[in-house]
Design a protein around this motif. Structure first.
Motif, PDB file in Angstrom:
ATOM      1  N   GLY A 145       0.591  -1.490   0.062  1.00  0.00           N
ATOM      2  CA  GLY A 145       0.075   0.119  -0.164  1.00  0.00           C
ATOM      3  C   GLY A 145       0.692   1.376   0.105  1.00  0.00           C
ATOM      4  N   PRO A 146       0.230   2.517   0.303  1.00  0.00           N
ATOM      5  CA  PRO A 146       0.629   3.867  -0.022  1.00  0.00           C
ATOM      6  C   PRO A 146       2.362   4.116   0.909  1.00  0.00           C
ATOM      7  CG  PRO A 146      -1.373   4.082  -0.881  1.00  0.00           C
ATOM      8  CD  PRO A 146      -0.916   2.778   0.177  1.00  0.00           C
ATOM      9  N   ARG A 147       1.922   3.367   2.167  1.00  0.00           N
ATOM     10  CA  ARG A 147       2.806   2.994   3.326  1.00  0.00           C
ATOM     11  C   ARG A 147       3.248   2.071   4.182  1.00  0.00           C
ATOM     12  NH1 ARG A 147       0.060   7.159   8.029  1.00  0.00           N
ATOM     13  NH2 ARG A 147       1.833   6.713   8.941  1.00  0.00           N
ATOM     14  N   LEU A 148       2.711   0.459   3.710  1.00  0.00           N
ATOM     15  CA  LEU A 148       2.938  -0.276   4.246  1.00  0.00           C
ATOM     16  C   LEU A 148       2.993  -1.826   2.912  1.00  0.00           C
ATOM     17  CD1 LEU A 148       3.219  -2.465   6.638  1.00  0.00           C
ATOM     18  CD2 LEU A 148       1.016  -2.875   6.595  1.00  0.00           C
ATOM     19  N   LEU A 149       4.709  -1.890   3.115  1.00  0.00           N
ATOM     20  CA  LEU A 149       4.503  -3.164   1.647  1.00  0.00           C
ATOM     21  C   LEU A 149       5.095  -4.579   3.542  1.00  0.00           C
ATOM     22  CD1 LEU A 149       7.821  -0.788   0.381  1.00  0.00           C
ATOM     23  CD2 LEU A 149       5.247  -1.715   0.298  1.00  0.00           C
ATOM     24  N   ALA A 150       4.606  -5.629   3.469  1.00  0.00           N
ATOM     25  CA  ALA A 150       4.099  -7.000   3.725  1.00  0.00           C
ATOM     26  C   ALA A 150       3.990  -8.357   3.452  1.00  0.00           C
ATOM     27  CB  ALA A 150       3.780  -6.600   5.151  1.00  0.00           C
ATOM     28  N   VAL A 151       5.339  -9.361   3.563  1.00  0.00           N
ATOM     29  CA  VAL A 151       4.710 -10.386   2.823  1.00  0.00           C
ATOM     30  C   VAL A 151       5.134 -11.093   4.485  1.00  0.00           C
ATOM     31  CG1 VAL A 151       6.705 -12.281   2.206  1.00  0.00           C
ATOM     32  CG2 VAL A 151       5.920 -10.027   1.086  1.00  0.00           C
ATOM     33  N   ALA A 152       3.954 -12.110   5.087  1.00  0.00           N
ATOM     34  CA  ALA A 152       3.505 -13.092   5.477  1.00  0.00           C
ATOM     35  C   ALA A 152       4.041 -14.817   5.398  1.00  0.00           C
ATOM     36  CB  ALA A 152       2.888 -12.683   6.425  1.00  0.00           C
ATOM     37  N   HIS A 172      -3.827  -1.625  10.073  1.00  0.00           N
ATOM     38  CA  HIS A 172      -3.693  -0.138  10.633  1.00  0.00           C
ATOM     39  C   HIS A 172      -3.035   0.883  10.307  1.00  0.00           C
ATOM     40  CE1 HIS A 172      -1.083  -0.163  14.097  1.00  0.00           C
ATOM     41  NE2 HIS A 172      -1.631  -0.945  14.229  1.00  0.00           N
ATOM     42  N   LEU A 173      -1.360   0.710   9.943  1.00  0.00           N
ATOM     43  CA  LEU A 173      -0.574   1.765   9.712  1.00  0.00           C
ATOM     44  C   LEU A 173      -0.533   2.808   8.051  1.00  0.00           C
ATOM     45  CD1 LEU A 173       2.753  -0.500  10.753  1.00  0.00           C
ATOM     46  CD2 LEU A 173       1.926   1.618  12.302  1.00  0.00           C
ATOM     47  N   GLU A 174      -1.580   2.679   7.048  1.00  0.00           N
ATOM     48  CA  GLU A 174      -1.645   2.532   6.639  1.00  0.00           C
ATOM     49  C   GLU A 174      -2.350   4.295   6.686  1.00  0.00           C
ATOM     50  OE1 GLU A 174      -0.485   2.842   3.474  1.00  0.00           O
ATOM     51  OE2 GLU A 174      -0.479   0.483   2.974  1.00  0.00           O
ATOM     52  N   THR A 175      -2.652   3.834   7.473  1.00  0.00           N
ATOM     53  CA  THR A 175      -4.119   5.792   8.152  1.00  0.00           C
ATOM     54  C   THR A 175      -3.478   6.190   9.440  1.00  0.00           C
ATOM     55  OG1 THR A 175      -5.368   4.206   8.993  1.00  0.00           O
ATOM     56  CG2 THR A 175      -5.824   5.103   6.601  1.00  0.00           C
ATOM     57  N   ASP A 176      -2.853   5.917   9.896  1.00  0.00           N
ATOM     58  CA  ASP A 176      -2.278   6.080  11.688  1.00  0.00           C
ATOM     59  C   ASP A 176      -1.198   7.462  11.083  1.00  0.00           C
ATOM     60  OD1 ASP A 176      -4.721   4.151  12.206  1.00  0.00           O
ATOM     61  OD2 ASP A 176      -3.065   3.346  13.669  1.00  0.00           O
ATOM     62  N   SER A 177      -1.936   7.854  12.102  1.00  0.00           N
ATOM     63  CA  SER A 177      -0.499   9.369  12.488  1.00  0.00           C
ATOM     64  C   SER A 177       1.107   8.668  13.425  1.00  0.00           C
ATOM     65  CB  SER A 177      -0.684  10.228  12.695  1.00  0.00           C
ATOM     66  OG  SER A 177      -1.466  10.477  14.092  1.00  0.00           O
ATOM     67  N   ILE A 178       2.061   8.622  12.827  1.00  0.00           N
ATOM     68  CA  ILE A 178       3.135   8.506  13.312  1.00  0.00           C
ATOM     69  C   ILE A 178       3.400   9.451  14.156  1.00  0.00           C
ATOM     70  CG2 ILE A 178       4.963   7.418  13.631  1.00  0.00           C
ATOM     71  CD1 ILE A 178       4.525   6.411  10.571  1.00  0.00           C
ATOM     72  N   PRO A 179       3.261   9.809  15.504  1.00  0.00           N
ATOM     73  CA  PRO A 179       3.659  10.590  16.825  1.00  0.00           C
ATOM     74  C   PRO A 179       5.184  11.094  16.565  1.00  0.00           C
ATOM     75  CG  PRO A 179       1.692   9.660  17.925  1.00  0.00           C
ATOM     76  CD  PRO A 179       2.350   8.668  16.258  1.00  0.00           C
ATOM     77  N   ALA A 180       5.548  12.045  16.449  1.00  0.00           N
ATOM     78  CA  ALA A 180       7.329  12.115  15.990  1.00  0.00           C
ATOM     79  C   ALA A 180       7.706  11.646  17.999  1.00  0.00           C
ATOM     80  CB  ALA A 180       7.196  13.795  15.902  1.00  0.00           C
ATOM     81  N   GLY A 181       9.313  11.211  17.490  1.00  0.00           N
ATOM     82  CA  GLY A 181       9.745  10.383  18.664  1.00  0.00           C
ATOM     83  C   GLY A 181       8.969   8.991  18.502  1.00  0.00           C
ATOM     84  N   LEU A 219       7.705  -0.052   6.732  1.00  0.00           N
ATOM     85  CA  LEU A 219       6.772   1.079   6.279  1.00  0.00           C
ATOM     86  C   LEU A 219       7.179   2.033   6.323  1.00  0.00           C
ATOM     87  CD1 LEU A 219       4.244   2.854   7.696  1.00  0.00           C
ATOM     88  CD2 LEU A 219       5.422   2.442  10.683  1.00  0.00           C
ATOM     89  N   TRP A 220       6.881   2.574   5.454  1.00  0.00           N
ATOM     90  CA  TRP A 220       7.196   4.177   4.846  1.00  0.00           C
ATOM     91  C   TRP A 220       6.998   5.448   5.791  1.00  0.00           C
ATOM     92  CZ3 TRP A 220      10.542   5.782   1.164  1.00  0.00           C
ATOM     93  CH2 TRP A 220       9.966   7.183   0.542  1.00  0.00           C
ATOM     94  N   THR A 221       7.927   6.610   5.859  1.00  0.00           N
ATOM     95  CA  THR A 221       7.403   7.486   6.434  1.00  0.00           C
ATOM     96  C   THR A 221       7.705   8.971   6.182  1.00  0.00           C
ATOM     97  OG1 THR A 221       9.643   7.891   6.940  1.00  0.00           O
ATOM     98  CG2 THR A 221       8.772   6.023   8.458  1.00  0.00           C
ATOM     99  N   GLY A 222       7.738   8.640   4.305  1.00  0.00           N
ATOM    100  CA  GLY A 222       7.692  10.082   4.157  1.00  0.00           C
ATOM    101  C   GLY A 222       9.459  10.395   2.936  1.00  0.00           C
ATOM    102  N   SER A 223      10.614   9.693   3.878  1.00  0.00           N
ATOM    103  CA  SER A 223      11.516   9.647   3.593  1.00  0.00           C
ATOM    104  C   SER A 223      12.355   8.682   3.080  1.00  0.00           C
ATOM    105  CB  SER A 223      12.495  11.181   3.910  1.00  0.00           C
ATOM    106  OG  SER A 223      12.775  10.591   5.501  1.00  0.00           O
ATOM    107  N   GLN A 224      12.208   7.505   4.652  1.00  0.00           N
ATOM    108  CA  GLN A 224      12.912   6.426   5.482  1.00  0.00           C
ATOM    109  C   GLN A 224      11.590   5.132   5.986  1.00  0.00           C
ATOM    110  OE1 GLN A 224      13.311   8.264   8.867  1.00  0.00           O
ATOM    111  NE2 GLN A 224      16.044   8.079   8.367  1.00  0.00           N
ATOM    112  N   LEU A 225      12.360   4.040   5.292  1.00  0.00           N
ATOM    113  CA  LEU A 225      11.585   2.506   5.282  1.00  0.00           C
ATOM    114  C   LEU A 225      12.408   1.889   6.554  1.00  0.00           C
ATOM    115  CD1 LEU A 225      11.415   1.590   1.512  1.00  0.00           C
ATOM    116  CD2 LEU A 225       9.711   1.728   3.047  1.00  0.00           C
ATOM    117  N   ALA A 226      10.912   2.084   7.405  1.00  0.00           N
ATOM    118  CA  ALA A 226      11.461   1.294   8.744  1.00  0.00           C
ATOM    119  C   ALA A 226      10.784  -0.223   8.717  1.00  0.00           C
ATOM    120  CB  ALA A 226      11.018   2.210   9.902  1.00  0.00           C
ATOM    121  N   LEU A 227      12.335  -0.927   8.624  1.00  0.00           N
ATOM    122  CA  LEU A 227      12.413  -2.688   8.730  1.00  0.00           C
ATOM    123  C   LEU A 227      11.654  -3.388   9.953  1.00  0.00           C
ATOM    124  CD1 LEU A 227      12.791  -4.761   6.912  1.00  0.00           C
ATOM    125  CD2 LEU A 227      14.655  -5.097   7.232  1.00  0.00           C
TER     126      LEU A 227
END
Length: 359
Positions: A145-152, A172-181, A219-227
């Motif tokens: 999706g626009p923010r989440l990539l996953a394989v299980a 839910h990470l697709e739509t939830d905001s990620i609070p700073a820090g 998880l795509w954060t806009g400039s980084q991917l968190a694995l």
């Protein structure tokens, strides 16, 4: 040469008298003689090799109980045990190094998108999962999706619901905001949610015993991917025409390779190469690897289950990722290669390209 006093033996063995007394109490290094009147300990010169081995193993950080076990082994078996211990130390250090890197990057809030000259980045993506040519059902789940990539990759009688439940817990990470820090805590929370979702299936009845799943997600954060990664699904990065595997397989066979007990060539054909050391499921080690990756324009990421990586050579994966520009066509070609190699397992692929967004 006669017996040595504890002071003389301590000097010769480079162990303190205090350490020698402790090792005596623990049964690691028993004196040759203890004076029945004074209680003074005396040691035989031939005990020096044993004492020095204990000293060296302690300098390695080996626990006393494990040292006691090493002392019961012959030289070859003892060497293997030390090799296995040190491989585990290095693996633990690597895991802590990854976490430290994650924390440093996260706390320093490196964000290329904040640069006034930086152009905003986004991802284009495709996901596809296939049963293969041998299995009767598909226990893999792939999502993009626009923010989440996953394989299980599920296992056990409820493997398909387990893999789907693990990824559903992340959507839910697709739509939830990620609070700073709060990114690290967020990732820990979603892994716990995925674990609980899988465990609820395992607890639903005796037929679900042994149910589990791998989970590899970005998880795509806009400039980084968190694995976040647990199991033997993989992530590859194609950057500047070079292909890198950026995950480490959590399998028993890979642990044997890390310990030097198997060569990579032997591991590729080992009958237990799919036996997981970590997974989501009851009774399994559920500690994930977590990492942050700074995205660069024209990076290409591949997430795949082992149905691809175990049958398609890395050079062919590299070729497809380098030559086929559209993510949807690339995932179809990768799955076709797996099936052309016999399709012995379910196979899932997610391909995501980092690109500049049109303003």
């Amino acid at each position: 040469m006669g017996l040595l006093t504890i002071g003389a033996f301590a000097k010769a063995s480079r162990l303190s008298p205090k350490a020698l007394r402790l090792y005596d109490e623990l049964g690691l290094l028993t004196p040759a003689r203890v004076d029945p009147v004074t209680g003074y300990r005396h040691y035989a010169p031939e005990q020096l090799d044993q004492a020095r081995l204990v000293a060296w193993l302690r300098r390695l950080g080996m626990p006393l109980a494990r040292i006691q076990h090493v002392q019961t082994l012959n030289a070859a078996a003892a060497a293997q045990e030390v090799r296995a211990f040190w491989a585990q130390v290095e693996a633990d250090t690597a895991a802590r190094r990854n976490l430290a890197t994650f924390l440093i990057d996260h706390l320093s809030r490196k964000d290329p998108a904040m640069s006034p000259t930086a152009k905003p980045l986004g991802i284009r993506y495709a996901a596809l999962s296939d049963t293969g040519l041998v299995r009767e059902s598909n226990q893999d789940t792939a999502y993009a999706g626009p923010r989440l990539l996953a394989v299980a990759d599920g296992c056990g009688s409820q493997g398909a619901p387990a893999s789907a439940a693990a990824i559903d817990a992340l959507k839910h990470l697709e739509t939830d905001s990620i609070p700073a820090g709060n990114l690290l805590n967020l990732l820990e929370d979603v892994i716990e949610q995925a674990k609980q979702a899988v465990n609820s299936l395992s607890a639903s009845g005796s037929s679900a015993e042994g149910t589990g799943t791998t989970l590899t997600a970005m998880l795509w954060t806009g400039s980084q991917l968190a694995l976040v990664h647990i199991g033997d699904s993989r992530v590859y990065l194609l950057r500047n025409e070079e292909l890198f595997q950026i995950t480490h397989d959590h399998t028993m066979v890979q642990s044997m390779v890390d310990e030097g007990r198997l060569s990579p060539e032997e591991a590729a054909s080992h009958p237990q190469r799919s036996l997981l050391a970590r997974a989501l499921g009851q009774g399994a080690d559920t500690t994930p690897d977590m990492r942050l990756h700074d995205a660069q324009r024209e990076d290409r990421y591949l997430l795949c289950s082992d149905g691809l990586s175990t049958v398609v050579p890395t050079r062919d994966i590299h070729r497809v990722l380098a030559e086929i520009s559209e993510p949807e066509q690339a995932v179809r070609e990768l799955i076709a290669l797996a099936n052309a190699s016999g399709g012995p397992d379910n196979v899932s692929c997610v391909v995501a390209d980092v690109m500049e967004l049109q303003q």
